[in-house]
Structure formats: structure tokens, C-alpha cells
Design a protein around this motif. Structure first.
Motif, PDB file in Angstrom:
ATOM      1  N   ASP A 113       7.335  -1.504   8.259  1.00  0.00           N
ATOM      2  CA  ASP A 113       7.701  -0.859   7.220  1.00  0.00           C
ATOM      3  C   ASP A 113       6.675  -1.163   6.046  1.00  0.00           C
ATOM      4  O   ASP A 113       6.784  -0.117   5.454  1.00  0.00           O
ATOM      5  CB  ASP A 113       9.201  -1.549   6.670  1.00  0.00           C
ATOM      6  N   PHE A 114       6.275  -2.416   6.119  1.00  0.00           N
ATOM      7  CA  PHE A 114       5.488  -2.750   5.054  1.00  0.00           C
ATOM      8  C   PHE A 114       4.198  -1.609   5.207  1.00  0.00           C
ATOM      9  O   PHE A 114       3.307  -1.091   4.280  1.00  0.00           O
ATOM     10  CB  PHE A 114       4.929  -3.946   5.060  1.00  0.00           C
ATOM     11  N   GLU A 115       3.796  -1.578   6.375  1.00  0.00           N
ATOM     12  CA  GLU A 115       2.586  -0.623   6.527  1.00  0.00           C
ATOM     13  C   GLU A 115       2.771   0.625   6.280  1.00  0.00           C
ATOM     14  O   GLU A 115       1.743   1.293   5.590  1.00  0.00           O
ATOM     15  CB  GLU A 115       2.293  -0.726   8.163  1.00  0.00           C
ATOM     16  N   LYS A 116       3.825   1.076   6.152  1.00  0.00           N
ATOM     17  CA  LYS A 116       4.035   2.651   6.009  1.00  0.00           C
ATOM     18  C   LYS A 116       3.844   2.846   4.439  1.00  0.00           C
ATOM     19  O   LYS A 116       3.467   3.870   3.840  1.00  0.00           O
ATOM     20  CB  LYS A 116       5.204   2.991   6.457  1.00  0.00           C
ATOM     21  N   THR A 117       4.298   1.810   3.646  1.00  0.00           N
ATOM     22  CA  THR A 117       4.308   1.825   2.207  1.00  0.00           C
ATOM     23  C   THR A 117       3.047   1.510   1.439  1.00  0.00           C
ATOM     24  O   THR A 117       2.837   1.893   0.589  1.00  0.00           O
ATOM     25  CB  THR A 117       5.490   1.097   1.575  1.00  0.00           C
ATOM     26  N   TYR A 118       2.501   0.640   2.563  1.00  0.00           N
ATOM     27  CA  TYR A 118       1.209   0.092   1.820  1.00  0.00           C
ATOM     28  C   TYR A 118      -0.140   0.863   1.809  1.00  0.00           C
ATOM     29  O   TYR A 118      -0.806   1.029   0.956  1.00  0.00           O
ATOM     30  CB  TYR A 118       0.917  -1.188   2.451  1.00  0.00           C
ATOM     31  N   LYS A 119      -0.135   1.386   3.105  1.00  0.00           N
ATOM     32  CA  LYS A 119      -1.331   2.429   3.405  1.00  0.00           C
ATOM     33  C   LYS A 119      -1.485   3.780   2.526  1.00  0.00           C
ATOM     34  O   LYS A 119      -0.321   4.289   2.326  1.00  0.00           O
ATOM     35  CB  LYS A 119      -1.486   2.935   4.609  1.00  0.00           C
TER      36      LYS A 119
END
Length: 253
Positions: free
Chosen positions: A113-119
């Protein structure tokens, strides 16, 4: 031996801030994050048979106790002193338990979930340019330190850096602008080798392309202490960690 003396002996500086790689103006969030990243390297789970690592972990925990308490930090900032007699710095504290309360384990889904919003976010760009400046344009170090950073992201990240250099937002470093093709190929080769090793282990364990296989690959990277993963996991855990109570309340063994 007092805390400051132990810092000098173990980390070659008596400055609590310098041990964590931060300055006196650091925010509570920056202190917490820096403490997590520093303590993760010497956590008892990672170095169970290393007495020196355990001692460093204890010292880092005491250091964090001082800097995370407003009153103790104020005294240290003004007088350069630490109250060694305080209950918060008691030798009877179970620092590992306190550490885990501060930084509970995250789940695989948290990572996804974090990767989706961070990149592609402004936060990623800010972190990228900070690391670019910090590491003098060394892409090896940048990719190893950036959250979620991988070899596949390099073209996109390099474009962001080049645009920032062109706009005068950051300086142009020879390490980035004049990086040789040989070094780029070596970086790609390392990334390909790591991917192949993960895929091979996946086949040997008979795992499918699902959460179980992702968990396995994460654990493999964790076990090998691969720099990029460690940076990602440590920063992510620090970001997702639940806020605990006052730092002066410590559990006893």
C-alpha cells in the motif's frame, strides 16, 4: 561509565545528535526515525552473538530516551548533561521490549500500500533530491537509501534529478553527470543477480506469485541485509509505527 562516555567509546562522539546523524534542530519525528534506523543495525535479533552490538543497542535506546523527553532534552541542550539517575535510564529496563512497542512489525500489505502511494509522489521527489545531495550524486548509494527504490526505477529517478539540476534546484555532481557505463552495468548486474536468486528460492520452495511468495522474498532480502531493502523497511516501519506513551515509562525485566 555514563551515557556520554559510552557514546564516545562506541560511536566516537559524545554528542547524542551526532550519534544519530542529526542536528540539534531535529524534530521529534526526525529523532524517532534516525533512532530506528541506527538501532535496527545492531538490534539483538540481527546480532544475537555480538556483545558489542547489544551494548550499542542499549546505548542508542538510552540516547533516544533522553532526546524524546522534552525536559531531559532541554537540560541536555542547555547544559550538555544527562541525568544518569533517572528511572528512564535504569539498567533494569528491557530496552528490546520498549523498542518493539515503539516499532511494531508491519505487514506485507502495509508495504504494498505504501509503495503505491509513495512512488511518483512529492514525498519521493523530496527524498530523492535530499539523498542525491547527501551522497554527492552516487546512484549506488541513492538507490540503496531511497524508500522503495529499485533498479527498475532508475531511469525515472535519473530524469527527476536531471530536471532538478537543470532548474538549479540542486547542484550537478560529477558522480552522477559523469557516471561511467561500466558502473551502470555493474549496478544492473547486481540487481539482476538478486532477482534471479529470489526467483530460484521461490521455485525451490514451490511458492506461487501471491502474498506468500512476496513474504518469502522479503525475508530473504532481510536475512541477507540487502541495503536497499533495509532502508525501505526501516523507514517504512518508522513511518507506520504507532505512537507510544511517554518515553520515560519503561517496562522492567
Amino acid at each position: 561509565m555514563g551515557l556520554l562516555d559510552r557514546c564516545q567509546a562506541l560511536f566516537r562522539t559524545a554528542s547524542l545528535y551526532e550519534v544519530l546523524g542529526i542536528n540539534k534542530e531535529a524534530t521529534e519525528a526526525e529523532i524517532r526515525r534516525s533512532y530506528y534506523k541506527a538501532s535496527l543495525k545492531v538490534h539483538p535479533d540481527r546480532a544475537p552473538d555480538d556483545p558489542l552490538a547489544t551494548e550499542k543497542f542499549q546505548v542508542l535506546s538510552k540516547l533516544y530516551t533522553v532526546l524524546s523527553d522534552k525536559e531531559q532534552r532541554a537540560v541536555y541542550d542547555e547544559q550538555g548533561l544527562v541525568d544518569e539517575e533517572s528511572d528512564a535510564l535504569s539498567e533494569n529496563c528491557c530496552w528490546e521490549d520498549c523498542w518493539r512497542k515503539l516499532f511494531p512489525k508491519i505487514t506485507v500489505q502495509d508495504i504494498l500500500d505504501f509503495e503505491k502511494t509513495y512512488k511518483g509522489s512529492d514525498e519521493e521527489r523530496k527524498d530523492l533530491l535530499r539523498l542525491y545531495t547527501q551522497h554527492g550524486g552516487d546512484m549506488d548509494a541513492i538507490l540503496a537509501s531511497l524508500l522503495c527504490g529499485s533498479q527498475d526505477d532508475e531511469p525515472r529517478l535519473a530524469d527527476i534529478i536531471r530536471a532538478a539540476v537543470k532548474d538549479g534546484e540542486v547542484d550537478e555532481f560529477p558522480a552522477f553527470a559523469q557516471e561511467t557505463d561500466k558502473k551502470k552495468r555493474a549496478r544492473r548486474k547486481r540487481a539482476d543477480r538478486e532477482r534471479e536468486e529470489a526467483e530460484e528460492m521461490q521455485k525451490e520452495m514451490g511458492l506461487n506469485q501471491d502474498e506468500d511468495s512476496l513474504t518469502m522474498m522479503i525475508k530473504q532480502k532481510h536475512a541477507s541485509r540487502e541495503k536497499n531493502f533495509n532502508s525501505f523497511l526501516s523507514d517504512l516501519e518508522a513511518k507506520y509505527a504507532k505512537k507510544g506513551g511517554k518515553s520515560s515509562k519503561r517496562g522492567k525485566k
